[in-house]
Scaffold this motif. Structure first.
Motif, PDB file in Angstrom:
ATOM      1  N   VAL A  32     -22.395  13.446 151.837  1.00  0.00           N
ATOM      2  CA  VAL A  32     -23.066  13.119 150.576  1.00  0.00           C
ATOM      3  C   VAL A  32     -24.361  13.916 150.447  1.00  0.00           C
ATOM      4  O   VAL A  32     -24.642  14.533 149.407  1.00  0.00           O
ATOM      5  CB  VAL A  32     -23.342  11.608 150.494  1.00  0.00           C
ATOM      6  N   PHE A  33     -25.163  13.929 151.509  1.00  0.00           N
ATOM      7  CA  PHE A  33     -26.454  14.627 151.467  1.00  0.00           C
ATOM      8  C   PHE A  33     -26.273  16.129 151.284  1.00  0.00           C
ATOM      9  O   PHE A  33     -26.921  16.750 150.427  1.00  0.00           O
ATOM     10  CB  PHE A  33     -27.243  14.340 152.747  1.00  0.00           C
ATOM     11  N   LEU A  34     -25.381  16.723 152.073  1.00  0.00           N
ATOM     12  CA  LEU A  34     -25.188  18.170 151.995  1.00  0.00           C
ATOM     13  C   LEU A  34     -24.611  18.592 150.649  1.00  0.00           C
ATOM     14  O   LEU A  34     -25.065  19.578 150.055  1.00  0.00           O
ATOM     15  CB  LEU A  34     -24.261  18.622 153.131  1.00  0.00           C
ATOM     16  N   SER A  35     -23.630  17.846 150.152  1.00  0.00           N
ATOM     17  CA  SER A  35     -22.994  18.226 148.890  1.00  0.00           C
ATOM     18  C   SER A  35     -23.946  18.056 147.713  1.00  0.00           C
ATOM     19  O   SER A  35     -24.067  18.950 146.864  1.00  0.00           O
ATOM     20  CB  SER A  35     -21.726  17.392 148.675  1.00  0.00           C
ATOM     21  N   VAL A  36     -24.624  16.921 147.646  1.00  0.00           N
ATOM     22  CA  VAL A  36     -25.546  16.665 146.526  1.00  0.00           C
ATOM     23  C   VAL A  36     -26.696  17.669 146.541  1.00  0.00           C
ATOM     24  O   VAL A  36     -27.042  18.258 145.506  1.00  0.00           O
ATOM     25  CB  VAL A  36     -26.072  15.222 146.589  1.00  0.00           C
ATOM     26  N   THR A  37     -27.290  17.885 147.705  1.00  0.00           N
ATOM     27  CA  THR A  37     -28.422  18.814 147.800  1.00  0.00           C
ATOM     28  C   THR A  37     -27.997  20.246 147.495  1.00  0.00           C
ATOM     29  O   THR A  37     -28.706  20.984 146.791  1.00  0.00           O
ATOM     30  CB  THR A  37     -29.045  18.745 149.197  1.00  0.00           C
ATOM     31  N   SER A  38     -26.840  20.649 148.013  1.00  0.00           N
ATOM     32  CA  SER A  38     -26.371  22.019 147.785  1.00  0.00           C
ATOM     33  C   SER A  38     -26.060  22.264 146.320  1.00  0.00           C
ATOM     34  O   SER A  38     -26.428  23.315 145.762  1.00  0.00           O
ATOM     35  CB  SER A  38     -25.121  22.288 148.635  1.00  0.00           C
ATOM     36  N   VAL A  39     -25.409  21.308 145.670  1.00  0.00           N
ATOM     37  CA  VAL A  39     -25.076  21.475 144.254  1.00  0.00           C
ATOM     38  C   VAL A  39     -26.341  21.446 143.401  1.00  0.00           C
ATOM     39  O   VAL A  39     -26.471  22.219 142.440  1.00  0.00           O
ATOM     40  CB  VAL A  39     -24.085  20.385 143.814  1.00  0.00           C
ATOM     41  N   THR A  40     -27.279  20.575 143.735  1.00  0.00           N
ATOM     42  CA  THR A  40     -28.542  20.525 142.984  1.00  0.00           C
ATOM     43  C   THR A  40     -29.279  21.851 143.066  1.00  0.00           C
ATOM     44  O   THR A  40     -29.761  22.383 142.055  1.00  0.00           O
ATOM     45  CB  THR A  40     -29.427  19.390 143.521  1.00  0.00           C
ATOM     46  N   LEU A  41     -29.374  22.403 144.288  1.00  0.00           N
ATOM     47  CA  LEU A  41     -30.044  23.694 144.452  1.00  0.00           C
ATOM     48  C   LEU A  41     -29.289  24.794 143.724  1.00  0.00           C
ATOM     49  O   LEU A  41     -29.905  25.670 143.091  1.00  0.00           O
ATOM     50  CB  LEU A  41     -30.156  24.022 145.946  1.00  0.00           C
ATOM     51  N   ALA A  42     -27.956  24.755 143.787  1.00  0.00           N
ATOM     52  CA  ALA A  42     -27.163  25.775 143.095  1.00  0.00           C
ATOM     53  C   ALA A  42     -27.327  25.682 141.585  1.00  0.00           C
ATOM     54  O   ALA A  42     -27.346  26.708 140.893  1.00  0.00           O
ATOM     55  CB  ALA A  42     -25.691  25.628 143.480  1.00  0.00           C
ATOM     56  N   LEU A  43     -27.455  24.466 141.055  1.00  0.00           N
ATOM     57  CA  LEU A  43     -27.685  24.305 139.618  1.00  0.00           C
ATOM     58  C   LEU A  43     -29.062  24.830 139.220  1.00  0.00           C
ATOM     59  O   LEU A  43     -29.215  25.489 138.185  1.00  0.00           O
ATOM     60  CB  LEU A  43     -27.551  22.839 139.223  1.00  0.00           C
ATOM     61  N   VAL A  44     -30.070  24.537 140.037  1.00  0.00           N
ATOM     62  CA  VAL A  44     -31.432  24.999 139.740  1.00  0.00           C
ATOM     63  C   VAL A  44     -31.492  26.526 139.734  1.00  0.00           C
ATOM     64  O   VAL A  44     -32.166  27.136 138.891  1.00  0.00           O
ATOM     65  CB  VAL A  44     -32.430  24.408 140.759  1.00  0.00           C
ATOM     66  N   LEU A  45     -30.786  27.161 140.653  1.00  0.00           N
ATOM     67  CA  LEU A  45     -30.802  28.621 140.731  1.00  0.00           C
ATOM     68  C   LEU A  45     -29.761  29.271 139.823  1.00  0.00           C
ATOM     69  O   LEU A  45     -30.019  30.315 139.217  1.00  0.00           O
ATOM     70  CB  LEU A  45     -30.549  29.069 142.181  1.00  0.00           C
ATOM     71  N   GLY A  46     -28.592  28.657 139.717  1.00  0.00           N
ATOM     72  CA  GLY A  46     -27.476  29.297 139.040  1.00  0.00           C
ATOM     73  C   GLY A  46     -27.506  29.194 137.531  1.00  0.00           C
ATOM     74  O   GLY A  46     -27.106  30.140 136.837  1.00  0.00           O
ATOM     75  N   VAL A  47     -27.972  28.065 136.983  1.00  0.00           N
ATOM     76  CA  VAL A  47     -27.963  27.893 135.523  1.00  0.00           C
ATOM     77  C   VAL A  47     -28.911  28.886 134.840  1.00  0.00           C
ATOM     78  O   VAL A  47     -28.508  29.565 133.884  1.00  0.00           O
ATOM     79  CB  VAL A  47     -28.290  26.441 135.156  1.00  0.00           C
TER      80      VAL A  47
END
Length: 285
Positions: free
Chosen positions: A84-99
């Motif tokens: 849960v921690f790795l997936s949520v944190t990784s997706v959040t960071l990817a959204l912040v950088l990727g969008v």
């Protein structure tokens, strides 16, 4: 004609029922296995009617796995929390950088932009084993081996290219005239991005985030090599059920049910955004 119409409806219903049974049978069977002991599961022929037990779920929650070899300590709930921690944190960071990057690639064409975008996408094409050895050496040199930061970093190879390319397509489908009109009114490009582009592409961003979450949740190879047992996700933690006394099928089935539940709940919650995201741009004015 009425008879033919009734026959067609019956055949369609029968075909739909067979398709649903075909795809749902493994899931239902896994769910039933999670309430059975190994003796019941391995019985030939298999029995649909059996005496259910909660011992498999109890073993996962308490961390005590009882087998013929004795009582083993397992950290499945810890692994589930790591996922849960790795997936949520990784997706959040990817959204912040990727969008924002996707918006830049969609709205601002510059020399080499397509080459850069394709290079980022190529990270998603590469098999994990291709980059695993150099990543392991770099992480040991940087001190990131067996750390959450290192895993979140390497998970960007999974999440960031996926979000970048999916969201870029949604931004390109949005008419730029609306943004130009807002800019003419005296607003900055950041305000235009935040108040106009993001809300319009919201369903697409949600769909991309959900897909990235699923891919990050299902990752196995990176976490197996780059992390120890206390930081590994549930996909790697399931290996603990392969013991010297045999494979604990009941605990594996219960682990599958518990590990699928978060992604299933997230998909059901985000179903409306998925439908809007997939249909975005389908109707042209």
């Amino acid at each position: 004609m009425e008879t033919t119409s009734t026959l067609e409806k019956t055949l369609r219903l029968l075909a739909l029922t067979l398709v649903v049974i075909f795809f749902m049978f493994p899931i239902v069977w896994i769910f039933l296995m999670s309430f059975q002991t190994n003796e019941t599961i391995l019985r030939i022929p298999p029995q649909v009617i059996f005496e259910p037990t909660l011992s498999n779920y109890t073993a996962l929650i308490t961390g005590k796995l009882t087998s013929a070899a004795g009582t083993l300590d397992i950290a499945f709930m810890k692994n589930l929390g790591n996922s849960v921690f790795l997936s949520v944190t990784s997706v959040t960071l990817a959204l912040v950088l990727g969008v924002p990057a996707a918006y830049a690639f969609a709205r601002h064409k510059f020399k080499g932009s397509e080459d850069i975008a394709f290079t980022l996408l190529s990270f998603r094409f590469a098999p994990p084993l291709l980059v695993l050895l150099p990543l392991t050496q770099y992480f040991q040199w940087l001190g990131l081996a067996n750390t959450y930061i290192g895993l979140i970093w390497v998970y960007q190879l999974i999440c960031l290219p996926l979000i970048l390319w999916i969201v870029r397509g949604y931004f390109e489908d949005i008419s730029a005239d609306v943004e130009y009109a807002y800019r003419i009114a005296g607003h900055s490009w950041f305000a235009t991005f935040r108040r106009i582009a993001l809300p319009l592409a919201g369903p697409g961003i949600a769909a991309a985030g959900l897909l990235a979450f699923i891919f990050a949740w299902n990752n196995f190879v990176f976490a197996l090599v780059l992390a120890s047992a206390d930081k590994q996700p549930v996909t790697v933690g399931a290996l603990a059920f392969v013991t010297s006394s045999g494979i604990q099928y009941g605990q594996i089935a219960a682990a599958i049910v518990l590990s699928v539940t978060p992604t299933l709940a997230l998909a059901l919650y985000a179903q409306r955004y998925l439908v809007e995201g997939l249909s975005l741009g389908a109707v042209k004015g």
